[in-house]
Write a protein that holds these residues in place. Structure first.
Motif, PDB file in Angstrom:
ATOM      1  N   LEU A 135      80.072  21.237 -31.535  1.00 33.36           N
ATOM      2  CA  LEU A 135      79.779  22.763 -30.852  1.00 33.36           C
ATOM      3  C   LEU A 135      79.117  22.353 -29.312  1.00 33.36           C
ATOM      4  O   LEU A 135      78.190  21.225 -29.419  1.00 33.36           O
ATOM      5  CB  LEU A 135      79.119  23.426 -31.504  1.00 33.36           C
TER       6      LEU A 135
ATOM      7  N   THR B  73      77.274  24.628 -26.455  1.00 39.92           N
ATOM      8  CA  THR B  73      76.773  26.068 -26.321  1.00 39.92           C
ATOM      9  C   THR B  73      76.351  25.996 -25.008  1.00 39.92           C
ATOM     10  O   THR B  73      75.345  25.114 -24.429  1.00 39.92           O
ATOM     11  CB  THR B  73      75.812  26.260 -27.234  1.00 39.92           C
TER      12      THR B  73
ATOM     13  N   THR C 164      74.953  33.406 -24.549  1.00 35.79           N
ATOM     14  CA  THR C 164      75.449  32.342 -25.091  1.00 35.79           C
ATOM     15  C   THR C 164      76.873  32.179 -25.186  1.00 35.79           C
ATOM     16  O   THR C 164      77.510  33.336 -25.165  1.00 35.79           O
ATOM     17  CB  THR C 164      75.093  31.481 -26.359  1.00 35.79           C
TER      18      THR C 164
ATOM     19  N   ASP D 258      79.986  29.843 -26.836  1.00 35.10           N
ATOM     20  CA  ASP D 258      80.162  28.770 -27.640  1.00 35.10           C
ATOM     21  C   ASP D 258      81.600  28.103 -27.491  1.00 35.10           C
ATOM     22  O   ASP D 258      82.615  28.803 -27.560  1.00 35.10           O
ATOM     23  CB  ASP D 258      80.063  28.946 -29.196  1.00 35.10           C
TER      24      ASP D 258
ATOM     25  N   GLN E 197      83.912  25.252 -29.379  1.00 38.09           N
ATOM     26  CA  GLN E 197      83.961  24.489 -30.745  1.00 38.09           C
ATOM     27  C   GLN E 197      85.153  23.435 -30.534  1.00 38.09           C
ATOM     28  O   GLN E 197      86.167  23.544 -30.056  1.00 38.09           O
ATOM     29  CB  GLN E 197      84.688  25.366 -31.932  1.00 38.09           C
TER      30      GLN E 197
ATOM     31  N   CYS F 286      87.298  29.219 -28.195  1.00 39.15           N
ATOM     32  CA  CYS F 286      86.183  29.271 -27.712  1.00 39.15           C
ATOM     33  C   CYS F 286      85.850  30.789 -28.154  1.00 39.15           C
ATOM     34  O   CYS F 286      86.722  31.812 -28.258  1.00 39.15           O
ATOM     35  CB  CYS F 286      86.159  29.444 -26.142  1.00 39.15           C
TER      36      CYS F 286
ATOM     37  N   SER G 151      79.500  34.810 -27.615  1.00 42.43           N
ATOM     38  CA  SER G 151      78.348  35.426 -28.351  1.00 42.43           C
ATOM     39  C   SER G 151      77.606  36.411 -27.518  1.00 42.43           C
ATOM     40  O   SER G 151      77.687  36.756 -26.577  1.00 42.43           O
ATOM     41  CB  SER G 151      77.111  34.364 -28.530  1.00 42.43           C
TER      42      SER G 151
END
Length: 83
Positions: A40, A42, A55, A57, A59, A76, A79
């Motif tokens: 990950l 971030t 945030t 994130d 992956q 993607c 958050s």
């Protein structure tokens, strides 16, 4: 430590970035032993005037060929702001 927090690059356009150090040679022994299948990244933006932390994130899927990892972007997701 298997991750690091650094200042964002101009391309990343955020305040801070936290990333797993899976591709760094110094951390290879740790990751070979754990055999992660995803990692990950971030991106972190502080918004002081709203008292928020935002945030984003990313992956990454990890494929192992012997003891060598390779990462491919999987998805993607953004958050929600945290106060």
């Amino acid at each position: 430590m298997p991750y690091r927090v650094r200042n964002a690059t101009p391309k990343e356009d955020d305040g801070l970035v936290a990333v797993w150090r899976i591709l760094e040679p110094a951390m290879r022994t740790f990751f070979i032993r754990t055999r992660l299948d995803r990692t990950l990244k971030t991106r972190i933006r502080l918004v002081p005037e709203k008292h928020e932390v935002r945030t984003f994130d990313e992956q990454w899927e990890v494929a192992w060929v012997g003891d060598t990892p390779s990462c491919t972007r999987r998805k993607c997701s953004a958050s929600t702001p945290q106060r």
